[in-house]
Structures are given as structure tokens and as C-alpha cells.
Scaffold this motif. Structure first.
Motif, mmCIF file in Angstrom:
data_model
loop_
_atom_site.group_PDB
_atom_site.id
_atom_site.type_symbol
_atom_site.label_atom_id
_atom_site.label_comp_id
_atom_site.label_asym_id
_atom_site.label_seq_id
_atom_site.Cartn_x
_atom_site.Cartn_y
_atom_site.Cartn_z
ATOM 1 N N TYR A 174 5.563 0.751 0.704
ATOM 2 C CA TYR A 174 6.955 0.759 1.141
ATOM 3 C C TYR A 174 7.238 2.097 1.798
ATOM 4 O O TYR A 174 7.095 3.141 1.171
ATOM 5 N N TRP B 226 7.356 -2.198 5.135
ATOM 6 C CA TRP B 226 6.666 -2.545 3.892
ATOM 7 C C TRP B 226 5.561 -3.551 4.161
ATOM 8 O O TRP B 226 5.625 -4.344 5.089
ATOM 9 N N LEU C 275 6.112 4.771 -0.939
ATOM 10 C CA LEU C 275 5.557 4.242 -2.188
ATOM 11 C C LEU C 275 4.270 3.504 -1.890
ATOM 12 O O LEU C 275 4.219 2.673 -0.972
ATOM 13 N N LEU C 276 3.226 3.796 -2.645
ATOM 14 C CA LEU C 276 1.985 3.040 -2.630
ATOM 15 C C LEU C 276 1.745 2.580 -4.052
ATOM 16 O O LEU C 276 1.663 3.406 -4.969
ATOM 17 N N LEU C 277 1.662 1.282 -4.249
ATOM 18 C CA LEU C 277 1.419 0.721 -5.569
ATOM 19 C C LEU C 277 0.150 -0.109 -5.503
ATOM 20 O O LEU C 277 0.052 -1.038 -4.694
ATOM 21 N N LEU C 278 -0.856 0.257 -6.312
ATOM 22 C CA LEU C 278 -2.102 -0.490 -6.414
ATOM 23 C C LEU C 278 -2.178 -1.113 -7.798
ATOM 24 O O LEU C 278 -2.002 -0.418 -8.793
ATOM 25 N N MET C 279 -2.418 -2.416 -7.832
ATOM 26 C CA MET C 279 -2.471 -3.145 -9.102
ATOM 27 C C MET C 279 -3.813 -3.857 -9.213
ATOM 28 O O MET C 279 -3.958 -5.021 -8.823
ATOM 29 N N THR D 120 -7.317 4.984 -5.119
ATOM 30 C CA THR D 120 -6.105 5.599 -4.593
ATOM 31 C C THR D 120 -6.396 6.556 -3.438
ATOM 32 O O THR D 120 -5.701 6.532 -2.419
ATOM 33 N N PHE E 254 -1.617 -4.857 -3.613
ATOM 34 C CA PHE E 254 -1.061 -3.581 -3.177
ATOM 35 C C PHE E 254 0.337 -3.808 -2.610
ATOM 36 O O PHE E 254 0.679 -4.901 -2.176
ATOM 37 N N LEU E 255 1.123 -2.745 -2.638
ATOM 38 C CA LEU E 255 2.444 -2.724 -2.029
ATOM 39 C C LEU E 255 2.617 -1.355 -1.389
ATOM 40 O O LEU E 255 2.351 -0.330 -2.023
ATOM 41 N N ASN F 258 2.436 -5.931 1.787
ATOM 42 C CA ASN F 258 1.832 -6.279 0.510
ATOM 43 C C ASN F 258 0.684 -7.244 0.749
ATOM 44 O O ASN F 258 0.577 -7.846 1.813
ATOM 45 N N TRP G 177 -6.894 4.865 -0.049
ATOM 46 C CA TRP G 177 -5.626 4.375 0.511
ATOM 47 C C TRP G 177 -4.792 5.527 1.052
ATOM 48 O O TRP G 177 -4.220 5.444 2.134
#
Length: 74
Positions: free
Chosen positions: A19, A48, A2-6, A58, A16-17, A50, A61
Motif C-alpha cells: 500500500y 496498492w 506498507l509492505l505486508l508479507l504473509m 523481506t 503480499f499486500l 496484492n 521485496w
């Protein structure tokens, strides 16, 4: 994985996160140090991470993660 960009546009950066999960055999603990183009700061464990980064594209990354994982794959 999982790649989460906020992104936070008013701050010109974002959170970012990453996992990796149990099925990904890559230790991500050195990812931020070995990916200076992301200008990220943060931390976590081997599976993980963050933190914050001014880079919220995106594709950048994903390219950095792919390069890192290929070098670190057992």
C-alpha cells in the motif's frame, strides 16, 4: 508505505499486500511486471497491490520496491 508479507510455509508461498498511500508519488501498477525476481502474481491499482508469491524474504521485496520507486519517482 506498507509492505505486508504473509507466508504459508506448507504451500511454499504466501500472500503480499503493498500500500503506497496518498503521500507516495509512485504508480505501483507495473511493479509486479517489472520485478520478475519476486515471481509474484496479483494486481490492484496504482497505490496498492496484492497477490501471491513464493518469495517471502523481506529484504528482496524492499530492494525491489526501492529500485522500482527510484525509477518511477517524478
Amino acid at each position: 508505505m506498507l509492505l505486508l508479507l504473509m507466508p504459508e510455509p506448507e504451500k511454499n508461498e504466501g500472500s503480499f499486500l503493498i500500500y503506497g498511500g496518498k503521500e507516495i508519488p509512485v504508480d505501483f501498477s507495473a511493479f509486479l511486471k517489472e520485478s520478475p525476481s519476486l515471481r509474484a502474481r496479483g494486481g490492484g491499482r496504482n497505490d496498492w497491490l496484492n497477490g501471491l508469491s513464493p518469495v517471502m524474504e523481506t529484504e528482496l521485496w524492499l530492494d525491489a520496491l526501492k529500485t522500482f520507486a527510484e525509477k518511477r519517482r517524478p
